[in-house]
Design a protein around this motif. Structure first.
Motif, PDB file in Angstrom:
ATOM      1  N   LEU A   1       0.833  -1.194   0.000  1.00  0.00           N
ATOM      2  CA  LEU A   1       0.000   0.000   0.000  1.00  0.00           C
ATOM      3  C   LEU A   1       0.866   1.243   0.000  1.00  0.00           C
ATOM      4  CD1 LEU A   1      -2.550  -1.094   2.729  1.00  0.00           C
ATOM      5  CD2 LEU A   1      -2.880  -1.160   0.260  1.00  0.00           C
ATOM      6  N   GLN A   2       0.388   2.290  -0.605  1.00  0.00           N
ATOM      7  CA  GLN A   2       1.083   3.570  -0.631  1.00  0.00           C
ATOM      8  C   GLN A   2       0.265   4.575   0.168  1.00  0.00           C
ATOM      9  OE1 GLN A   2       4.075   4.067  -2.236  1.00  0.00           O
ATOM     10  NE2 GLN A   2       4.048   1.881  -2.651  1.00  0.00           N
ATOM     11  N   GLY A   3       0.920   5.567   0.708  1.00  0.00           N
ATOM     12  CA  GLY A   3       0.176   6.625   1.371  1.00  0.00           C
ATOM     13  C   GLY A   3       0.657   6.869   2.789  1.00  0.00           C
ATOM     14  N   THR A   4      -0.053   7.744   3.476  1.00  0.00           N
ATOM     15  CA  THR A   4       0.268   8.117   4.842  1.00  0.00           C
ATOM     16  C   THR A   4      -0.594   7.306   5.792  1.00  0.00           C
ATOM     17  OG1 THR A   4       0.711  10.356   4.090  1.00  0.00           O
ATOM     18  CG2 THR A   4       0.365  10.066   6.439  1.00  0.00           C
ATOM     19  N   PHE A   5       0.006   6.872   6.864  1.00  0.00           N
ATOM     20  CA  PHE A   5      -0.705   6.062   7.847  1.00  0.00           C
ATOM     21  C   PHE A   5      -0.774   6.822   9.160  1.00  0.00           C
ATOM     22  CE2 PHE A   5       1.329   3.255   4.834  1.00  0.00           C
ATOM     23  CZ  PHE A   5       0.263   2.469   4.426  1.00  0.00           C
ATOM     24  N   GLU A   6      -1.966   6.973   9.687  1.00  0.00           N
ATOM     25  CA  GLU A   6      -2.170   7.673  10.945  1.00  0.00           C
ATOM     26  C   GLU A   6      -1.794   6.800  12.133  1.00  0.00           C
ATOM     27  OE1 GLU A   6      -3.025  10.866  11.053  1.00  0.00           O
ATOM     28  OE2 GLU A   6      -3.045  10.874   8.872  1.00  0.00           O
ATOM     29  N   ASP A   7      -1.921   5.512  11.996  1.00  0.00           N
ATOM     30  CA  ASP A   7      -1.736   4.590  13.106  1.00  0.00           C
ATOM     31  C   ASP A   7      -0.402   3.860  12.966  1.00  0.00           C
ATOM     32  OD1 ASP A   7      -1.904   2.733  15.103  1.00  0.00           O
ATOM     33  OD2 ASP A   7      -3.658   1.701  14.310  1.00  0.00           O
ATOM     34  N   PRO A   8       0.559   4.122  13.872  1.00  0.00           N
ATOM     35  CA  PRO A   8       1.850   3.453  13.751  1.00  0.00           C
ATOM     36  C   PRO A   8       1.762   1.937  13.939  1.00  0.00           C
ATOM     37  CG  PRO A   8       1.759   4.732  15.773  1.00  0.00           C
ATOM     38  CD  PRO A   8       0.524   5.051  14.986  1.00  0.00           C
ATOM     39  N   CYS A   9       0.668   1.455  14.488  1.00  0.00           N
ATOM     40  CA  CYS A   9       0.503   0.003  14.641  1.00  0.00           C
ATOM     41  C   CYS A   9       0.398  -0.693  13.285  1.00  0.00           C
ATOM     42  CB  CYS A   9      -0.720  -0.314  15.499  1.00  0.00           C
ATOM     43  SG  CYS A   9      -0.479   0.150  17.221  1.00  0.00           S
TER      44      CYS A   9
ATOM     45  N   ALA B   1       7.333  -1.343   6.779  1.00  0.00           N
ATOM     46  CA  ALA B   1       7.061  -1.288   8.217  1.00  0.00           C
ATOM     47  C   ALA B   1       7.942  -0.251   8.898  1.00  0.00           C
ATOM     48  CB  ALA B   1       7.267  -2.666   8.845  1.00  0.00           C
ATOM     49  N   LEU B   2       9.214  -0.221   8.508  1.00  0.00           N
ATOM     50  CA  LEU B   2      10.140   0.728   9.130  1.00  0.00           C
ATOM     51  C   LEU B   2       9.894   2.161   8.677  1.00  0.00           C
ATOM     52  CD1 LEU B   2      13.330  -1.469   9.139  1.00  0.00           C
ATOM     53  CD2 LEU B   2      12.051  -0.653  11.143  1.00  0.00           C
ATOM     54  N   GLU B   3       9.334   2.335   7.479  1.00  0.00           N
ATOM     55  CA  GLU B   3       8.939   3.684   7.056  1.00  0.00           C
ATOM     56  C   GLU B   3       7.802   4.202   7.919  1.00  0.00           C
ATOM     57  OE1 GLU B   3       8.110   4.088   2.874  1.00  0.00           O
ATOM     58  OE2 GLU B   3       9.942   2.989   2.353  1.00  0.00           O
ATOM     59  N   VAL B   4       6.876   3.305   8.284  1.00  0.00           N
ATOM     60  CA  VAL B   4       5.734   3.689   9.115  1.00  0.00           C
ATOM     61  C   VAL B   4       6.185   3.943  10.548  1.00  0.00           C
ATOM     62  CG1 VAL B   4       3.526   2.899  10.062  1.00  0.00           C
ATOM     63  CG2 VAL B   4       4.086   2.452   7.660  1.00  0.00           C
ATOM     64  N   GLU B   5       7.024   3.055  11.083  1.00  0.00           N
ATOM     65  CA  GLU B   5       7.438   3.163  12.482  1.00  0.00           C
ATOM     66  C   GLU B   5       8.855   2.610  12.668  1.00  0.00           C
ATOM     67  OE1 GLU B   5       8.200   4.302  15.555  1.00  0.00           O
ATOM     68  OE2 GLU B   5       6.060   4.703  15.461  1.00  0.00           O
ATOM     69  N   PRO B   6       9.853   3.495  12.620  1.00  0.00           N
ATOM     70  CA  PRO B   6      11.243   3.037  12.717  1.00  0.00           C
ATOM     71  C   PRO B   6      11.730   2.785  14.146  1.00  0.00           C
ATOM     72  CG  PRO B   6      11.192   5.387  12.351  1.00  0.00           C
ATOM     73  CD  PRO B   6       9.754   4.906  12.282  1.00  0.00           C
ATOM     74  N   ARG B   7      10.889   3.041  15.151  1.00  0.00           N
ATOM     75  CA  ARG B   7      11.356   2.942  16.538  1.00  0.00           C
ATOM     76  C   ARG B   7      11.135   1.577  17.174  1.00  0.00           C
ATOM     77  NH1 ARG B   7       7.907   7.633  18.886  1.00  0.00           N
ATOM     78  NH2 ARG B   7       6.484   6.544  17.493  1.00  0.00           N
ATOM     79  N   TRP B   8      10.572   0.613  16.452  1.00  0.00           N
ATOM     80  CA  TRP B   8      10.300  -0.693  17.059  1.00  0.00           C
ATOM     81  C   TRP B   8      11.412  -1.664  16.692  1.00  0.00           C
ATOM     82  CZ3 TRP B   8       4.445  -0.482  15.677  1.00  0.00           C
ATOM     83  CH2 TRP B   8       3.802   0.317  16.622  1.00  0.00           C
ATOM     84  N   PRO B   9      12.250  -2.000  17.657  1.00  0.00           N
ATOM     85  CA  PRO B   9      13.440  -2.806  17.361  1.00  0.00           C
ATOM     86  C   PRO B   9      13.136  -4.194  16.823  1.00  0.00           C
ATOM     87  CG  PRO B   9      13.184  -2.500  19.731  1.00  0.00           C
ATOM     88  CD  PRO B   9      12.178  -1.623  19.070  1.00  0.00           C
ATOM     89  N   VAL B  10      12.004  -4.753  17.166  1.00  0.00           N
ATOM     90  CA  VAL B  10      11.702  -6.103  16.670  1.00  0.00           C
ATOM     91  C   VAL B  10      11.561  -6.112  15.146  1.00  0.00           C
ATOM     92  CG1 VAL B  10       9.178  -6.001  16.939  1.00  0.00           C
ATOM     93  CG2 VAL B  10      10.379  -8.187  17.147  1.00  0.00           C
ATOM     94  N   ILE B  11      11.106  -5.019  14.571  1.00  0.00           N
ATOM     95  CA  ILE B  11      10.995  -4.946  13.109  1.00  0.00           C
ATOM     96  C   ILE B  11      12.397  -4.890  12.495  1.00  0.00           C
ATOM     97  CG2 ILE B  11      10.097  -3.650  11.140  1.00  0.00           C
ATOM     98  CD1 ILE B  11       7.785  -2.732  12.983  1.00  0.00           C
TER      99      ILE B  11
ATOM    100  N   ASP C   1      21.416  -4.044  10.703  1.00  0.00           N
ATOM    101  CA  ASP C   1      20.069  -4.057  11.282  1.00  0.00           C
ATOM    102  C   ASP C   1      20.047  -4.731  12.652  1.00  0.00           C
ATOM    103  OD1 ASP C   1      19.129  -2.693   9.088  1.00  0.00           O
ATOM    104  OD2 ASP C   1      17.802  -4.293   8.390  1.00  0.00           O
ATOM    105  N   ALA C   2      20.808  -5.811  12.817  1.00  0.00           N
ATOM    106  CA  ALA C   2      20.876  -6.463  14.132  1.00  0.00           C
ATOM    107  C   ALA C   2      21.523  -5.520  15.149  1.00  0.00           C
ATOM    108  CB  ALA C   2      21.638  -7.774  14.036  1.00  0.00           C
ATOM    109  N   SER C   3      22.527  -4.777  14.719  1.00  0.00           N
ATOM    110  CA  SER C   3      23.162  -3.795  15.601  1.00  0.00           C
ATOM    111  C   SER C   3      22.185  -2.681  15.965  1.00  0.00           C
ATOM    112  CB  SER C   3      24.414  -3.211  14.942  1.00  0.00           C
ATOM    113  OG  SER C   3      25.382  -4.223  14.746  1.00  0.00           O
TER     114      SER C   3
END
Length: 134
Positions: free
Chosen positions: A6-14, A42-52, A72-74
């Motif tokens: 999907l393309q576009g802006t996402f309001e929900d980081p989930c 996923a990382l474009e939407v929310e880059p702060r979640w280390p599990v991603i 990425d592991a680092s």
């Protein structure tokens, strides 16, 4: 089969987890390129979640991008050092890129926290054998 994202802006980081789940499915099917596209989204939407970052590291390793997997592991460990699986992925990436010494260091750290993991004990032995330590 290529993954249509999907393309576009996402309001929900989930929503990042929706892309991450898609990446996991693609990786299980053996489509590392599709998995990487999903994890990148996923990382474009929310880059702060280390599990991603960790999931993308695994996909990069499977894709043969060992340096990218190490980075990425680092990044995973920099964000949350408690995610011990990142040591395993980074260690395997080091090993596959020919750096058995750094692989052993990461395997040792993983096993310090999870000493009963037989697979990582075997991987550490394999790396030590390459170094002539067995």
């Amino acid at each position: 089969m290529p993954v249509q994202l999907l393309q576009g802006t996402f309001e929900d980081p989930c929503r990042a987890f929706n892309f991450s789940d898609l990446g996991d499915v693609e990786l299980q099917k053996g489509d590392t390129a599709g998995a990487l596209a999903a994890f990148n989204a996923a990382l474009e939407v929310e880059p702060r979640w280390p599990v991603i970052w960790l999931h993308r590291a695994h996909a990069k390793m499977e894709h043969g991008d060992f340096q990218g997997a190490i980075e990425d592991a680092s990044a995973t460990l920099a964000q949350d050092g408690r995610i011990v699986r990142a040591y395993a992925v980074r260690g395997e990436s080091y090993f596959k890129s020919g750096d058995a010494a750094k692989a052993v260091l990461d395997y040792d750290e993983f096993l310090r926290q999870e000493p009963e993991n037989a697979i990582l004990r075997w991987k550490r032995s394999r790396a030590r054998l390459d170094l002539g330590q067995l």
